[in-house]
Design a protein around this motif. Structure first.
Motif, PDB file in Angstrom:
ATOM      1  N   GLY A 150       0.790  -1.222   0.000  1.00  0.00           N
ATOM      2  CA  GLY A 150       0.000   0.000   0.000  1.00  0.00           C
ATOM      3  C   GLY A 150       0.826   1.278   0.000  1.00  0.00           C
ATOM      4  N   PRO A 190      -2.968   0.022   4.561  1.00  0.00           N
ATOM      5  CA  PRO A 190      -3.541   1.308   4.981  1.00  0.00           C
ATOM      6  C   PRO A 190      -5.053   1.379   4.739  1.00  0.00           C
ATOM      7  N   PRO A 238      -8.421   3.239   3.683  1.00  0.00           N
ATOM      8  CA  PRO A 238      -8.724   4.329   2.754  1.00  0.00           C
ATOM      9  C   PRO A 238      -9.383   5.492   3.490  1.00  0.00           C
ATOM     10  N   PRO A 239      -9.245   6.708   2.956  1.00  0.00           N
ATOM     11  CA  PRO A 239      -9.868   7.854   3.625  1.00  0.00           C
ATOM     12  C   PRO A 239     -11.391   7.794   3.621  1.00  0.00           C
ATOM     13  N   SER A 254     -11.899   4.677  -3.381  1.00  0.00           N
ATOM     14  CA  SER A 254     -10.906   5.195  -2.438  1.00  0.00           C
ATOM     15  C   SER A 254      -9.894   4.111  -2.066  1.00  0.00           C
ATOM     16  N   GLU A 272      -7.342   3.621  -4.880  1.00  0.00           N
ATOM     17  CA  GLU A 272      -6.322   4.675  -4.893  1.00  0.00           C
ATOM     18  C   GLU A 272      -5.349   4.523  -3.718  1.00  0.00           C
ATOM     19  N   THR A 273      -5.861   4.099  -2.567  1.00  0.00           N
ATOM     20  CA  THR A 273      -5.006   3.941  -1.383  1.00  0.00           C
ATOM     21  C   THR A 273      -4.005   2.807  -1.570  1.00  0.00           C
ATOM     22  N   TRP A 274      -4.447   1.665  -2.069  1.00  0.00           N
ATOM     23  CA  TRP A 274      -3.563   0.510  -2.180  1.00  0.00           C
ATOM     24  C   TRP A 274      -2.764   0.465  -3.477  1.00  0.00           C
TER      25      TRP A 274
END
Length: 180
Positions: free
Chosen positions: A121, A162, A164-165, A171, A174-176
């Motif tokens: 991530g 992590p 995600p927001p 989301s 995009e985070t991973w």
């Protein structure tokens, strides 16, 4: 080492897979993905993924066009730190082990393991791997392949990667898998 992982995957994916087509499946990659797609929600439900995530899977998968025009490649399918052989003296990548689940398919599929188990991530680390590989993939495409992966287990990944927001699959993608 991230650079070497990207370079190694570029070499693996450039190999002629024709001599292996009789032993490595699935014979029809698109059919296999369609079958996995029909079971994606059920598979994650069996792994106790919360409903707020389960209900997003069908629309997410429907919205992500998986590449059908890329040539098929020999895939390792489980590129992870545990499968990298590293020279302990100079920390160079010297090999890749555990080809038991190898198959022929879309090269993007191999970057599921890279994003989950090599870069974990970290967008900068994934970015280095992809730069060395010579191609970037849409984060949504990589998450779609994650959901369709033969060993997919989102609840387990949530424990190690992590958060995600926002609690959405976009989301999460995009985070991973959002490389920088």
């Amino acid at each position: 080492m991230a650079t070497e992982v990207g370079e190694a995957l570029a070499v693996l994916h450039s190999l002629d897979h024709a001599p292996l087509t009789d032993v490595l499946g699935p014979e029809n990659w698109d059919t296999a993905l369609t079958e996995r797609r029909t079971r994606a929600v059920e598979r994650q439900r069996e792994r106790d993924l919360p409903e707020q995530w389960l209900e997003q899977i069908p629309d997410f998968l429907d919205s992500v066009p998986l590449a059908t025009d890329r040539p098929r490649s020999l895939l390792h399918t489980e590129v992870m730190r545990q499968h990298l052989i590293v020279d302990p003296d100079d920390w160079r990548l010297t090999g890749l082990i555990d080809f038991e689940p190898a198959m022929i398919g879309d090269r993007a599929y191999d970057f599921v393991g890279v994003g989950l188990y090599v870069s974990c991530g970290d967008p900068r680390l994934l970015g280095r791997v992809l730069k060395a590989y010579g191609h970037e993939f849409d984060p949504r495409e990589l998450l779609a392949h994650t959901l369709l992966h033969v060993y997919s287990n989102l609840p387990r990944y949530f424990k190690d990667l992590p958060e995600p927001p926002e609690p959405t699959l976009d989301s999460l993608a995009e985070t991973w898998f959002g490389a920088k």
